[in-house]
Design a protein around this motif. Structure first.
Motif, PDB file in Angstrom:
ATOM      1  N   ASP A 109       0.810  -1.216   0.000  1.00  0.00           N
ATOM      2  CA  ASP A 109       0.000   0.000   0.000  1.00  0.00           C
ATOM      3  C   ASP A 109       0.846   1.270   0.000  1.00  0.00           C
ATOM      4  N   GLU A 110       2.155   1.113   0.017  1.00  0.00           N
ATOM      5  CA  GLU A 110       3.049   2.270  -0.022  1.00  0.00           C
ATOM      6  C   GLU A 110       3.631   2.431  -1.424  1.00  0.00           C
TER       7      GLU A 110
ATOM      8  N   ALA B 197       3.871   7.432   4.762  1.00  0.00           N
ATOM      9  CA  ALA B 197       2.638   6.682   4.970  1.00  0.00           C
ATOM     10  C   ALA B 197       2.021   6.942   6.345  1.00  0.00           C
ATOM     11  N   ASP B 198       2.726   7.611   7.246  1.00  0.00           N
ATOM     12  CA  ASP B 198       2.190   7.780   8.603  1.00  0.00           C
ATOM     13  C   ASP B 198       2.599   9.114   9.233  1.00  0.00           C
TER      14      ASP B 198
ATOM     15  N   THR C 115      -2.350   8.149   4.161  1.00  0.00           N
ATOM     16  CA  THR C 115      -1.568   7.046   3.627  1.00  0.00           C
ATOM     17  C   THR C 115      -0.525   7.569   2.641  1.00  0.00           C
ATOM     18  N   SER C 116       0.280   6.659   2.125  1.00  0.00           N
ATOM     19  CA  SER C 116       1.354   7.021   1.193  1.00  0.00           C
ATOM     20  C   SER C 116       0.827   7.698  -0.061  1.00  0.00           C
TER      21      SER C 116
END
Length: 264
Positions: free
Chosen positions: A121-122, A146-147, A168-169
């Protein structure tokens, strides 16, 4: 320094081509792939991307010092910027695992994290210099945060409570994509033209009035600039014999011409 690169005393002057730095700076000092900073600037009609890693003697975990002097560089034309922006959309929607464009020394591409050992997901932006034999001679990466970025919602001032939503990323990836598109769109100079027109309306009329007052006080005659539209409908001809509008006064014309008319 001459904006047009004209000669002075028989020698060619260097043309004025400044580097314009973007206020958008992406940095990830805790990246899993590589701790890096992605700098964005513009020079000579190109978009410049700089991949920098922390300086060797940087021991400050809160404020990272980046080694910009040894950054790996990629230059994009407006066309390649648009191609890469469209490619990012294809990576996001799953059409492609990665998508990129060629650079002077190699390739620049965006890919999903699972290809390089991080979360699927990154997303990561990678630049690789490749020699004539296809061997990668240098490589840098920027891992989109991402965070790090977050917003708050459901805020309750009485209880002093809220829910935190971490971006998210894809959030930073979209910021980068928007910069690619904005650069390509800006190169048509439409924004610059609009700014010049706004200046004429906002400032030009004021300058014209000041010049009128100065010339009147000094007793100097100078032309009053106006609309030179000589079409039939502005010629004063009408069946009723009444005069039609011959054109309204423009806020400002050529400032240099107006100043020369004063002859002072």
């Amino acid at each position: 320094m001459d904006f047009n690169g004209n000669k002075d005393n028989g020698q060619q002057k260097e043309a004025f081509r400044p580097t314009v730095y973007s206020s958008v700076s992406l940095q990830n000092p805790t990246g899993k792939v590589e701790k890096s900073r992605l700098g964005i600037s513009y020079w000579k009609g190109l978009m410049k991307l700089s991949f920098a890693i922390p300086k060797a003697n940087d021991n400050n975990s809160e404020f990272t010092s980046w080694d910009m002097e040894n950054a790996q560089i990629a230059y994009l034309t407006p066309h390649k910027a648009l191609i890469l922006a469209k490619g990012i959309e294809r990576v996001i929607d799953g059409t492609d695992k990665n998508y990129g464009v060629t650079t002077k020394n190699g390739i620049l591409f965006v890919g999903k994290g699972d290809e390089i050992g991080i979360s699927k997901d990154e997303y990561v932006l990678i630049i690789q210099d490749v020699d004539s034999n296809g061997v990668v001679t240098a490589s840098s990466a920027y891992e989109f945060n991402a965070d790090f970025h977050f917003g708050i919602h459901n805020y309750d001032s009485k209880k002093m409570s809220f829910d935190k939503e971490v971006a998210t990323s894809i959030f930073e990836l979209n910021i980068f994509k928007d910069n690619l598109i904005a650069f390509a769109n800006a190169t048509n100079n439409a924004v610059a033209a609009a700014v010049c027109d706004s200046w004429q309306v906002a400032c030009g009329y004021y300058i014209t009035k000041k010049l009128d007052a100065i010339s009147d006080k000094l007793g100097i005659e100078r032309p009053r600039y106006g609309n030179s539209n000589n079409s039939f409908f502005n010629s004063g001809n009408s069946s009723s014999g009444s005069k039609m509008n011959t054109g309204s006064t423009e806020p400002v014309e050529d400032l240099e011409s107006m100043l020369s008319d004063l002859d002072i």
